[in-house]
Design a protein around this motif. Structure first.
Motif, short mmCIF file in Angstrom:
data_model
loop_
_atom_site.label_atom_id
_atom_site.label_comp_id
_atom_site.label_asym_id
_atom_site.label_seq_id
_atom_site.Cartn_x
_atom_site.Cartn_y
_atom_site.Cartn_z
N ALA A 193 0.81 -1.26 -0.07
CA ALA A 193 -0.03 0.24 0.19
C ALA A 193 0.76 1.40 -0.11
O ALA A 193 0.60 2.21 -0.65
N LEU A 194 1.96 1.21 0.68
CA LEU A 194 2.95 2.27 0.84
C LEU A 194 3.58 2.55 -0.60
O LEU A 194 3.45 3.78 -1.02
N HIS A 209 -4.16 6.16 -11.16
CA HIS A 209 -5.28 6.44 -10.18
C HIS A 209 -6.30 7.32 -10.72
O HIS A 209 -7.46 7.33 -10.25
N HIS A 259 2.03 2.03 -3.53
CA HIS A 259 1.16 2.19 -4.40
C HIS A 259 0.97 3.60 -4.11
O HIS A 259 0.79 4.66 -5.07
N ASP A 260 0.89 4.38 -2.94
CA ASP A 260 0.62 5.64 -2.95
C ASP A 260 1.85 6.48 -3.18
O ASP A 260 1.39 7.56 -3.59
N LEU A 261 2.92 5.91 -2.97
CA LEU A 261 4.06 6.74 -3.24
C LEU A 261 4.29 7.01 -5.01
O LEU A 261 4.98 7.70 -5.35
N THR A 262 3.82 6.28 -5.59
CA THR A 262 3.65 6.20 -7.13
C THR A 262 2.97 7.41 -7.67
O THR A 262 3.04 7.83 -8.86
N LYS A 263 1.83 7.81 -6.61
CA LYS A 263 1.32 8.92 -7.17
C LYS A 263 1.93 10.32 -7.18
O LYS A 263 1.18 11.25 -7.35
N GLU A 291 4.53 9.35 5.31
CA GLU A 291 4.14 8.09 4.84
C GLU A 291 4.67 6.86 5.36
O GLU A 291 4.20 5.83 5.84
N HIS A 349 6.91 14.63 3.23
CA HIS A 349 5.85 13.80 2.90
C HIS A 349 6.08 12.26 2.96
O HIS A 349 5.05 11.67 3.55
#
Length: 245
Positions: A79-80, A99, A82-86, A180, A176
Motif C-alpha cells: 500500500a505504501l 489512479h 502504491h501511494d508513493l507512485t502517485k 508516509e 511527505h
C-alpha cells in the motif's frame, strides 16, 4: 500426552445412530474426547486458525498467527509503494495517472481502461483515448486531479509535460514521503501487537506453554524487523528519486 489430529463431524451429534453409521461408512474408529487444550470452544475470539473441522495442534495455531501477521505486513508495504507512485517527482511515469478516473458514459472508469498511456521521454507522457469522444473527458480528469498538470491536446493525442520540481517542492515531498513511511511502520507495529495478543490469549487459555509463547513472539518480532527494513528501503529509494535533478 502427545497431541493427535482429531476429525470432528460438526453436523451429526455424537452418539446418534446417524453418526455411528457415518463412521462405519468411512471406516473410522470411535474418536476419543478432545483434550481441553485443543477444544475448539476454548479458542480466543477472533482467532484466524479456527476455520476447519480438523485440529492439528498448537503448532498449526501459532503458524496461522504468524502467517496472518506476515500477510498483513506485506499488504502495508505494498500500500505504501502504491501511494508513493502517485507523487509527482519531476520524472514522467505512467503510474502518475493510473489512479485517475474518467467519466465514461456516466460511469467512472480508470484512465488506463479508456486510453493508452506512454512515457514519451523523461519529462512527458502521451495519452491516446481509445475513442475520439473520450478526449474531452480525459482532459477534464487530468485538470480536476491534484497533479497540477495541464494537458496539451492535438487531435486525439493528449500530451502532458512534467515540469521540473523546485528545491522547496522537493523538500516538501521528501517530508511527505517520510511521513508516509512512519505511518506504514505504525501499521506494521500494530499488526505485531495484535499477533502477540493472540499468542497471549492462547497462553491464558492454557493452549500453549510459556516457551511456545516466547518463541513465537520472537519470530513475530523478526517478521516485524524485516518489514520495517523494507519500509526504510522504499522510503530511501523514493527520496533519492525526488532529490535527483
Amino acid at each position: 500426552m502427545p497431541r493427535r489430529t482429531i476429525r470432528i463431524e460438526p453436523l451429526l451429534p455424537a452418539g446418534t445412530a446417524a453418526a455411528a453409521a457415518l463412521r462405519r461408512e468411512r471406516g473410522l474408529r470411535r474418536t476419543r474426547a478432545i483434550p481441553a487444550t485443543l477444544s475448539a470452544t476454548r479458542k480466543p475470539p477472533g482467532s484466524p486458525y479456527n476455520r476447519g473441522f480438523a485440529i492439528d495442534g498448537t503448532s498449526t495455531m501459532l503458524n496461522e498467527i504468524k502467517k496472518d501477521a506476515q500477510a498483513r505486513m506485506t499488504k502495508s508495504i505494498e500500500a505504501l509503494r502504491h501511494d508513493l507512485t502517485k507523487l509527482r517527482t519531476g520524472r514522467a511515469s505512467s503510474a502518475l495517472v493510473d489512479h485517475l478516473k474518467v467519466n465514461y458514459y456516466g460511469s467512472d472508469m480508470p484512465l488506463t481502461q479508456v486510453a493508452s498511456v506512454v512515457v514519451s521521454d523523461a519529462r512527458s507522457l502521451t495519452i491516446t483515448p481509445w475513442e475520439k469522444q473520450m478526449v474531452s473527458a480525459v482532459e477534464k480528469a487530468i485538470l480536476a486531479s491534484d497533479l497540477g498538470l495541464t494537458p496539451n491536446t492535438a487531435g486525439t493525442t493528449i500530451r502532458i509535460n512534467i515540469p521540473a520540481l523546485t528545491e522547496e517542492r522537493r523538500k516538501e515531498l521528501a517530508k511527505h514521503v517520510h511521513g508516509e513511511g512512519e505511518n506504514a511502520k505504525i501499521a506494521i507495529r500494530n499488526i505485531r501487537r495484535d499477533a502477540n495478543q493472540q499468542v497471549k490469549d492462547l497462553l491464558k487459555e492454557k493452549q500453549i506453554t510459556e516457551d511456545e509463547e516466547r518463541r513465537t513472539e520472537e519470530e513475530i518480532q523478526k517478521l516485524t524487523d524485516k518489514s520495517i527494513k523494507e519500509v526504510d528501503e522504499v522510503i530511501k529509494g523514493k527520496e533519492q528519486e525526488l532529490m535527483a535533478v
